[in-house]
Design a protein around this motif. Structure first.
Motif, PDB file in Angstrom:
ATOM      1  N   LEU A 235       0.735  -1.166  -0.127  1.00 10.99           N
ATOM      2  CA  LEU A 235      -0.117  -0.128  -0.160  1.00 10.99           C
ATOM      3  C   LEU A 235       0.948   1.155  -0.181  1.00 10.99           C
ATOM      4  O   LEU A 235       1.902   1.370   0.513  1.00 10.99           O
ATOM      5  CB  LEU A 235      -0.904   0.033   1.354  1.00 10.99           C
ATOM      6  CG  LEU A 235      -1.869   1.203   1.295  1.00 10.99           C
ATOM      7  CD1 LEU A 235      -3.162   0.788   0.407  1.00 10.99           C
ATOM      8  CD2 LEU A 235      -2.393   1.414   2.692  1.00 10.99           C
ATOM      9  N   GLY A 236       0.425   2.285  -0.822  1.00 10.24           N
ATOM     10  CA  GLY A 236       0.629   3.516  -0.762  1.00 10.24           C
ATOM     11  C   GLY A 236      -0.037   4.677  -0.471  1.00 10.24           C
ATOM     12  O   GLY A 236      -1.328   4.291  -0.732  1.00 10.24           O
ATOM     13  N   VAL A 237       0.141   5.620   0.175  1.00  8.21           N
ATOM     14  CA  VAL A 237      -1.074   6.649   0.602  1.00  8.21           C
ATOM     15  C   VAL A 237      -0.497   8.044   0.129  1.00  8.21           C
ATOM     16  O   VAL A 237       0.735   8.427   0.259  1.00  8.21           O
ATOM     17  CB  VAL A 237      -0.864   6.593   2.203  1.00  8.21           C
ATOM     18  CG1 VAL A 237      -2.007   7.637   2.605  1.00  8.21           C
ATOM     19  CG2 VAL A 237      -1.385   5.170   2.643  1.00  8.21           C
ATOM     20  N   LEU A 238      -1.451   8.798  -0.407  1.00 10.40           N
ATOM     21  CA  LEU A 238      -1.354  10.031  -0.954  1.00 10.40           C
ATOM     22  C   LEU A 238      -2.313  10.895  -0.153  1.00 10.40           C
ATOM     23  O   LEU A 238      -3.519  10.468  -0.385  1.00 10.40           O
ATOM     24  CB  LEU A 238      -1.443  10.021  -2.472  1.00 10.40           C
ATOM     25  CG  LEU A 238      -1.678  11.310  -3.078  1.00 10.40           C
ATOM     26  CD1 LEU A 238      -0.026  12.214  -2.946  1.00 10.40           C
ATOM     27  CD2 LEU A 238      -1.578  11.519  -4.438  1.00 10.40           C
ATOM     28  N   SER A 239      -1.884  11.897   0.446  1.00  7.91           N
ATOM     29  CA  SER A 239      -2.756  12.895   1.053  1.00  7.91           C
ATOM     30  C   SER A 239      -2.715  14.269   0.376  1.00  7.91           C
ATOM     31  O   SER A 239      -1.663  14.614   0.385  1.00  7.91           O
ATOM     32  CB  SER A 239      -2.448  13.143   2.738  1.00  7.91           C
ATOM     33  OG  SER A 239      -3.192  14.004   3.181  1.00  7.91           O
ATOM     34  N   LEU A 240      -4.021  14.489  -0.200  1.00  8.06           N
ATOM     35  CA  LEU A 240      -3.918  15.804  -0.888  1.00  8.06           C
ATOM     36  C   LEU A 240      -5.278  16.521  -0.870  1.00  8.06           C
ATOM     37  O   LEU A 240      -6.124  16.057  -0.355  1.00  8.06           O
ATOM     38  CB  LEU A 240      -3.781  15.501  -2.289  1.00  8.06           C
ATOM     39  CG  LEU A 240      -4.588  14.879  -3.218  1.00  8.06           C
ATOM     40  CD1 LEU A 240      -4.079  14.884  -4.645  1.00  8.06           C
ATOM     41  CD2 LEU A 240      -5.057  13.246  -2.648  1.00  8.06           C
ATOM     42  N   PRO A 241      -5.358  17.884  -1.226  1.00  9.56           N
ATOM     43  CA  PRO A 241      -6.521  18.668  -0.856  1.00  9.56           C
ATOM     44  C   PRO A 241      -7.703  18.034  -1.971  1.00  9.56           C
ATOM     45  O   PRO A 241      -7.063  17.612  -3.267  1.00  9.56           O
ATOM     46  CB  PRO A 241      -6.113  20.133  -1.403  1.00  9.56           C
ATOM     47  CG  PRO A 241      -4.839  20.223  -0.937  1.00  9.56           C
ATOM     48  CD  PRO A 241      -3.951  18.850  -1.459  1.00  9.56           C
ATOM     49  N   ARG A 242      -8.577  17.960  -1.590  1.00 10.67           N
ATOM     50  CA  ARG A 242      -9.759  17.420  -2.256  1.00 10.67           C
ATOM     51  C   ARG A 242      -9.733  18.471  -3.650  1.00 10.67           C
ATOM     52  O   ARG A 242     -10.347  17.972  -4.601  1.00 10.67           O
ATOM     53  CB  ARG A 242     -11.101  17.714  -1.651  1.00 10.67           C
ATOM     54  CG  ARG A 242     -11.350  16.586  -0.485  1.00 10.67           C
ATOM     55  CD  ARG A 242     -12.512  16.612  -0.015  1.00 10.67           C
ATOM     56  NE  ARG A 242     -12.736  15.608   1.207  1.00 10.67           N
ATOM     57  CZ  ARG A 242     -12.447  15.636   2.390  1.00 10.67           C
ATOM     58  NH1 ARG A 242     -11.769  16.806   2.869  1.00 10.67           N
ATOM     59  NH2 ARG A 242     -12.567  14.658   3.474  1.00 10.67           N
TER      60      ARG A 242
END
Length: 452
Positions: A235-242
């Motif tokens: 798993l990789g995770v990307l947190s970014l603005p909607r």
């Protein structure tokens, strides 16, 4: 000095005591000092995955008790991941296979044009370098770093001021996998936002070692891999603005639409859902949720103190080995609070042979090579243009052992001083007598293999 991981203090890593059989028949425990490459699962992660698989069902693809149990397990894990990151309320998560794929997806989502600029640096991992050059049309500008792998923040301010109005993104590492260097993220955020850009942090190495609070520090976008955080389930995770997601998906497919018209028209799913196509890696999300929950429960104070103490021991003892040269001034680890990733060279021995001999003769795991930071390593070894051309030609011909490189030891939750002592004992033996086994070169694999 004894530094252990008491069960009540630090999360327990799964099955760390299993011995390996060396070529000479000895059974020894593994001294796992390659944690910057990947980490073993926590025991609680294995328990969570096994428990989830016992009731695993369709995620977002049906109804029923197993589907409901799977949805609930995933939602619970997502909440833990968001807490772990201190994620801003305007952000959402996308799931990929690793950090590299997350950064590639981000590069395509931003839809950068030739007039846009991405500012990155000389010390970035290849995964935070190539995507901006190959997945976007933007101009890439690099900030300088010193020989110890620390960013020149004055140069960054100069670059941002000179390109004001064109810089869309500043993309930097949160912690170097090669040198352990950690930039001041809050300062980076202030400089970046003043220039009207977003700050992206490659947190692949930061996430397992130091507390992250995106909202408090001003990080807009962040990516990391679960396998670096004791949850190796792809798993990789990307947190970014909607707001970045309010566009057609770059990877459309199942789950990205609510309706497909007969004429081919598309009614896209809501922005936070349309980019998460196909069946999610529910097992990986649950595994990561369990890992970050265990880390948060243990407390960052306990985890960071353990690593800082071990890093000091590692640097002190490597520095004392004749014939071993640390490529970063050891004092930088003592005063800058770098994470426990320490590169070094052994006089007279190829870096890959050192790593192979440590494995085969001592049961010690390290990493050798340029370690995805080719230019800084080139600077350390002093390869001029002629030597660089010779190396590249030999490697293009299949001899990956022609590359220059270093050896890196990197720490994790499960390590103790005993692991460091095993490494130092092995290095002293190699410096004094060389390898005791015979080895044959394996150029394609960039290693040496004990001869039969």
């Amino acid at each position: 000095m004894t530094i252990a991981a008491p069960p009540a203090a630090l999360p327990r890593v799964f099955d760390t005591g299993s011995p390996v059989v060396l070529p000479d028949g000895r059974h020894v425990p593994v001294a796992a000092l390659n944690n910057a490459a990947t980490t073993p699962p926590l025991a609680t992660v294995v328990d969570a995955v096994v428990g989830m698989l016992g009731q695993y069902g369709a995620l977002h693809r049906g109804s029923g008790p197993r589907a409901r149990a799977t949805v609930e397990a995933v939602e619970y894990a997502i909440e833990a991941i968001e807490r772990f990151l201190g994620q801003p309320p305007e952000n959402t998560l996308l799931y990929t296979t690793n950090t590299s794929s997350a950064i590639n997806q981000l590069a395509r989502l931003l839809d950068l044009g030739p007039d846009d600029v991405v500012v990155t640096s000389e010390i970035e991992h290849t995964s935070n370098n190539l995507p901006w050059r190959h997945q976007s049309a933007a101009q890439v500008v690099e900030v300088r770093a010193d020989d110890e792998g620390a960013l020149d923040l004055g140069h960054l301010a100069e670059v941002l001021d000179g390109l004001r109005g064109r810089v869309r993104l500043v993309a930097v590492t949160g912690a170097s996998n090669l040198t352990g260097y950690r930039p001041d993220v809050a300062t980076l955020a202030s400089l970046t936002h003043d220039a009207g850009a977003l700050l992206f942090v490659d947190a692949a190495q930061l996430a397992p070692h130091r507390r992250i609070d995106m909202a408090a520090s001003g990080v807009d976008v962040l990516a990391f891999s679960a396998h670096k955080v004791y949850a190796p389930f792809g798993l990789g995770v990307l947190s970014l603005p909607r707001s970045v997601l309010d566009r057609a998906p770059v990877d459309p497919g199942g789950g990205s639409i609510d309706m497909l018209g007969a004429d081919g028209s598309v009614l896209w799913a809501p922005p936070a859902e349309r980019h998460q196509t196909g069946t999610w890696n529910a097992t990986g999300i649950v595994a990561l949720g369990a890992a970050v929950s265990a880390i948060l429960d243990a407390g960052w104070g306990t985890i960071e103190a353990h690593e800082r103490a071990l890093t000091e021991v590692l640097v002190d003892r490597l520095e004392a080995v004749d014939g071993v040269t640390l490529t970063v001034d050891p004092q930088r680890y003592r005063v800058e609070d770098r994470i426990g990733a320490v590169p070094f060279r052994v006089a007279g021995l190829h870096h890959a042979l050192v790593a192979s001999a440590l494995e085969a003769e001592h049961g010690v795991e390290v990493r050798a090579g340029t370690i995805c930071n080719h230019r800084l390593v080139r600077r350390w070894v002093g390869a001029d243009d002629a030597e660089q051309a010779r190396v590249e030609a030999a490697m293009a011909g299949g001899d990956r052992l022609a590359s220059y490189g270093v050896v890196r030891a990197s720490l994790g939750l499960q390590n103790t001083v005993d692991d460091i002592d095993r490494l130092v004992t092995g290095l002293r033996a190699l410096v004094a007598d060389g390898p005791t086994l015979s080895y044959r070169a394996a150029p394609a694999e960039e290693c040496w293999v004990p001869s039969a």
